[in-house]
Write a protein that holds these residues in place. Sequence first.
Motif, PDB file in Angstrom:
ATOM      1  N   LEU A 150       0.851  -1.192   0.000  1.00  0.00           N
ATOM      2  CA  LEU A 150       0.000   0.000   0.000  1.00  0.00           C
ATOM      3  C   LEU A 150       0.883   1.238   0.000  1.00  0.00           C
ATOM      4  O   LEU A 150       1.868   1.319   0.732  1.00  0.00           O
ATOM      5  N   THR A 151       0.550   2.188  -0.833  1.00  0.00           N
ATOM      6  CA  THR A 151       1.262   3.464  -0.853  1.00  0.00           C
ATOM      7  C   THR A 151       0.265   4.583  -0.650  1.00  0.00           C
ATOM      8  O   THR A 151      -0.916   4.451  -1.002  1.00  0.00           O
ATOM      9  N   LEU A 152       0.695   5.669  -0.071  1.00  0.00           N
ATOM     10  CA  LEU A 152      -0.195   6.792   0.172  1.00  0.00           C
ATOM     11  C   LEU A 152       0.438   8.071  -0.342  1.00  0.00           C
ATOM     12  O   LEU A 152       1.648   8.261  -0.278  1.00  0.00           O
ATOM     13  N   HIS A 153      -0.402   8.899  -0.901  1.00  0.00           N
ATOM     14  CA  HIS A 153       0.056  10.155  -1.485  1.00  0.00           C
ATOM     15  C   HIS A 153      -0.964  11.237  -1.164  1.00  0.00           C
ATOM     16  O   HIS A 153      -2.151  10.969  -1.026  1.00  0.00           O
ATOM     17  N   ILE A 154      -0.455  12.470  -1.041  1.00  0.00           N
ATOM     18  CA  ILE A 154      -1.376  13.593  -0.996  1.00  0.00           C
ATOM     19  C   ILE A 154      -1.980  13.720  -2.394  1.00  0.00           C
ATOM     20  O   ILE A 154      -1.288  13.676  -3.401  1.00  0.00           O
ATOM     21  N   ALA A 155      -3.285  13.841  -2.457  1.00  0.00           N
ATOM     22  CA  ALA A 155      -3.981  13.876  -3.750  1.00  0.00           C
ATOM     23  C   ALA A 155      -4.620  15.245  -3.947  1.00  0.00           C
ATOM     24  O   ALA A 155      -4.990  15.910  -2.978  1.00  0.00           O
ATOM     25  N   PRO A 156      -4.792  15.677  -5.202  1.00  0.00           N
ATOM     26  CA  PRO A 156      -4.342  15.010  -6.426  1.00  0.00           C
ATOM     27  C   PRO A 156      -2.841  15.090  -6.597  1.00  0.00           C
ATOM     28  O   PRO A 156      -2.140  15.546  -5.700  1.00  0.00           O
ATOM     29  N   ALA A 157      -2.371  14.664  -7.761  1.00  0.00           N
ATOM     30  CA  ALA A 157      -0.927  14.541  -7.972  1.00  0.00           C
ATOM     31  C   ALA A 157      -0.180  15.851  -7.741  1.00  0.00           C
ATOM     32  O   ALA A 157       0.931  15.865  -7.240  1.00  0.00           O
ATOM     33  N   GLU A 158      -0.816  16.988  -8.093  1.00  0.00           N
ATOM     34  CA  GLU A 158      -0.118  18.271  -7.917  1.00  0.00           C
ATOM     35  C   GLU A 158      -0.128  18.743  -6.471  1.00  0.00           C
ATOM     36  O   GLU A 158       0.477  19.755  -6.142  1.00  0.00           O
ATOM     37  N   GLY A 159      -0.820  18.039  -5.622  1.00  0.00           N
ATOM     38  CA  GLY A 159      -0.819  18.381  -4.206  1.00  0.00           C
ATOM     39  C   GLY A 159      -2.093  19.043  -3.759  1.00  0.00           C
ATOM     40  O   GLY A 159      -2.572  19.987  -4.380  1.00  0.00           O
ATOM     41  N   ALA A 160      -2.660  18.551  -2.691  1.00  0.00           N
ATOM     42  CA  ALA A 160      -3.873  19.133  -2.131  1.00  0.00           C
ATOM     43  C   ALA A 160      -3.505  20.247  -1.162  1.00  0.00           C
ATOM     44  O   ALA A 160      -2.355  20.381  -0.747  1.00  0.00           O
ATOM     45  N   ALA A 161      -4.492  21.052  -0.817  1.00  0.00           N
ATOM     46  CA  ALA A 161      -4.281  22.140   0.151  1.00  0.00           C
ATOM     47  C   ALA A 161      -5.406  22.097   1.167  1.00  0.00           C
ATOM     48  O   ALA A 161      -6.545  21.732   0.847  1.00  0.00           O
ATOM     49  N   PHE A 162      -5.062  22.456   2.402  1.00  0.00           N
ATOM     50  CA  PHE A 162      -6.058  22.458   3.465  1.00  0.00           C
ATOM     51  C   PHE A 162      -5.987  23.796   4.180  1.00  0.00           C
ATOM     52  O   PHE A 162      -4.932  24.185   4.693  1.00  0.00           O
ATOM     53  N   PHE A 163      -7.127  24.517   4.194  1.00  0.00           N
ATOM     54  CA  PHE A 163      -7.172  25.865   4.748  1.00  0.00           C
ATOM     55  C   PHE A 163      -8.028  25.907   6.006  1.00  0.00           C
ATOM     56  O   PHE A 163      -9.059  25.220   6.097  1.00  0.00           O
ATOM     57  N   LEU A 164      -7.583  26.749   6.958  1.00  0.00           N
ATOM     58  CA  LEU A 164      -8.377  27.048   8.142  1.00  0.00           C
ATOM     59  C   LEU A 164      -8.414  28.567   8.313  1.00  0.00           C
ATOM     60  O   LEU A 164      -7.430  29.264   8.017  1.00  0.00           O
ATOM     61  N   ASN A 165      -9.540  29.061   8.814  1.00  0.00           N
ATOM     62  CA  ASN A 165      -9.716  30.491   9.021  1.00  0.00           C
ATOM     63  C   ASN A 165     -10.168  30.711  10.452  1.00  0.00           C
ATOM     64  O   ASN A 165     -11.338  30.537  10.788  1.00  0.00           O
ATOM     65  N   SER A 166      -9.209  31.061  11.301  1.00  0.00           N
ATOM     66  CA  SER A 166      -9.529  31.258  12.713  1.00  0.00           C
ATOM     67  C   SER A 166     -10.246  32.585  12.958  1.00  0.00           C
ATOM     68  O   SER A 166     -10.700  32.851  14.070  1.00  0.00           O
ATOM     69  N   GLY A 167     -10.358  33.417  11.918  1.00  0.00           N
ATOM     70  CA  GLY A 167     -11.050  34.682  12.059  1.00  0.00           C
ATOM     71  C   GLY A 167     -12.554  34.536  11.983  1.00  0.00           C
ATOM     72  O   GLY A 167     -13.301  35.473  12.303  1.00  0.00           O
ATOM     73  N   LEU A 168     -13.043  33.372  11.582  1.00  0.00           N
ATOM     74  CA  LEU A 168     -14.483  33.120  11.523  1.00  0.00           C
ATOM     75  C   LEU A 168     -15.001  32.709  12.884  1.00  0.00           C
ATOM     76  O   LEU A 168     -14.232  32.359  13.795  1.00  0.00           O
TER      77      LEU A 168
END
Length: 626
Positions: free
Chosen positions: A368-386
């Motif tokens: 089994l192999t694991l990768h951040i998807a998609p191939a170009e890289g995913a992004a995860f955002f958080l907004n603590s101002g909300l």
Amino acid sequence: MNKKLYVKVMTTVALLGACALPAHATTAFTDIGNFYAKDAILELAESGILNGKGNGKFDPAGHIERQDFAIILARALGLDLSVSPAAATFQDVPQTNYAYNAVEAAVKAGLIHGYGNGVFGNGNDLSRQDLAVILVRALGVDAAGKAADLKFSDVASISGYAKDAVAAAVELGLISGYPNGTFKPDGGAQRQEVASLTSKFIETLDTLKGGDSSPDMKPSEGDSDASKQPETTPAPIGTDSGGGTLIAGHGNSSSGGSGSNRPDTTAPTVTVVSASPVKIGQAVAVKSSEAGYVYLVPAVGKPLTKADLDALVTAGAASRADVATAGSTAEISTPGLAEGDYKVYAVDAAGNVSAPSAPVSLIAAQELTLHIAPAEGAAFFLNSGLLPEQAAVTISSGDSSESEGAEYSYNERNIKELLQVKRGETVGSFEYDLEKGAFNVIAPSTNAVIATVTLSTYSDLVSIIQSSDGIIIIPAEEATENTEASLFFNVWENGFVLGSQELKITFDETPPTVTGSTYNEDGTITLTFSEDLSVTPDLGGITLDYSASGDFTNEDTKHLNSSGDYTVTMLSRHEFKIELNPSTAAYLKLHSPGRFRIVAIGGWDFARNPVKLSEPVFIDIPGEFL
């Protein structure tokens, strides 16, 4: 113990001359001073039943091997060890073996029958459960049903054929468990343990001479007449777990004393159900014609005995499974085994070993192999101002977040947008498991769970909460755009972490702005933003006005409608094109040169910050283009 049982035991003992023990001078061993069986060892050594290992050593904690136990039995029963038969009964106990005469004498007396395939098991340890079986059978005790009295914590590990006999041996005081409540049935019988039990066995015979009727044990079936004449030779009792019959008595291998006197010497047959090859990690399904055990062992070897097979399992080269009932399917596990060809052997309760099955190949399963998807890289955002309830992001396995035909949602993310788990070239799907608070990885071909994904973080400014819908990620109010934090996707298989993939968290409280606006020769407008937008601006609407004079207070101001005057095309996440339709373009040619004005844009970024226009955006149309 009743007198009927006494008659049976004493018949065998009298026949074999067990009481005519040779006298020996006192034997001194230097390594038994602190051992519980010291007195029994010295007593039996003086009687010539036990020997040391030379140089004044007895090795009390060492294990007793089958051939050595045959010697002890032969001596204890006074068998004639002076005769050396010309032909060996067992292929693994030739005339050159030191135990040859004792083994052959025991064979002649009907005490030993080996594994039933010309093999005795020379060099194999005698287990504690087999020792109990042998002693109980030697007494001719009917142990049927005694297994219900067993209280050991590892009672499930005691082989089915041995449970009644173990229980009877415990009741008779011949053997006991360990202080921690275990019996350790497969543990090798120690030399001091055999000495102690042999001494107790002789004491039991002495008690029988006195007519003692306790403990309360029933004699074997067929002994209703106490005056019944003995047989001219003792009857064999069957085999122990290794398949070797080590002492005479009555009964078959399962009852410990009742039933037929004929030993089971018929080997089972085994069939492989699984199609070859089998991937390592998957079970090999097999069927045996008899209850007992099945073994998956390398095809290059030629194991002859159950002990040989068990040794391969202990070494990690083979695997074993129980067969509950004859003809039932058993699954032999394969994790940890090497690639190659294997064969399956079946062993019945009497220790008979089957012929090997047809070869079955084990091949390495693709990791089994694991990768951040998609191939170009995913992004995860958080907004603590909300607000907290608006700032929370739920990672799920449902279709509510971005998928085919669906727009991005800050508050709902699908794990497949963030992570990809593959076996070879096959991509696994995800399914949220509420009980685990994790995501199962599903093989698309079989719908089987092949791995589990958990989420973690090392940041105190990020909280991870399990919910019925998925995993909720919540930023702390103290988090800023300079906060460094990551999510870690941990992939588990068979209880072990295969790997961990890090996904950095981007904290963003800054609204996107327009950083560039251009009127192009083709009559289109290009807008450039300070950062990527999550949706196209036309979804939220663009307020686009046109004025030939450039003074939007005059009556020549025309409000353009996105539903018919123009369309918006995404060139990239941070660059959009406004394309005028033919009729609008024709109107501009009649009223040019002029100026465009944008006073509102309805898009927002990935952190849910809306596009901010502090001032209107003006776009001049150069006169020479019209």
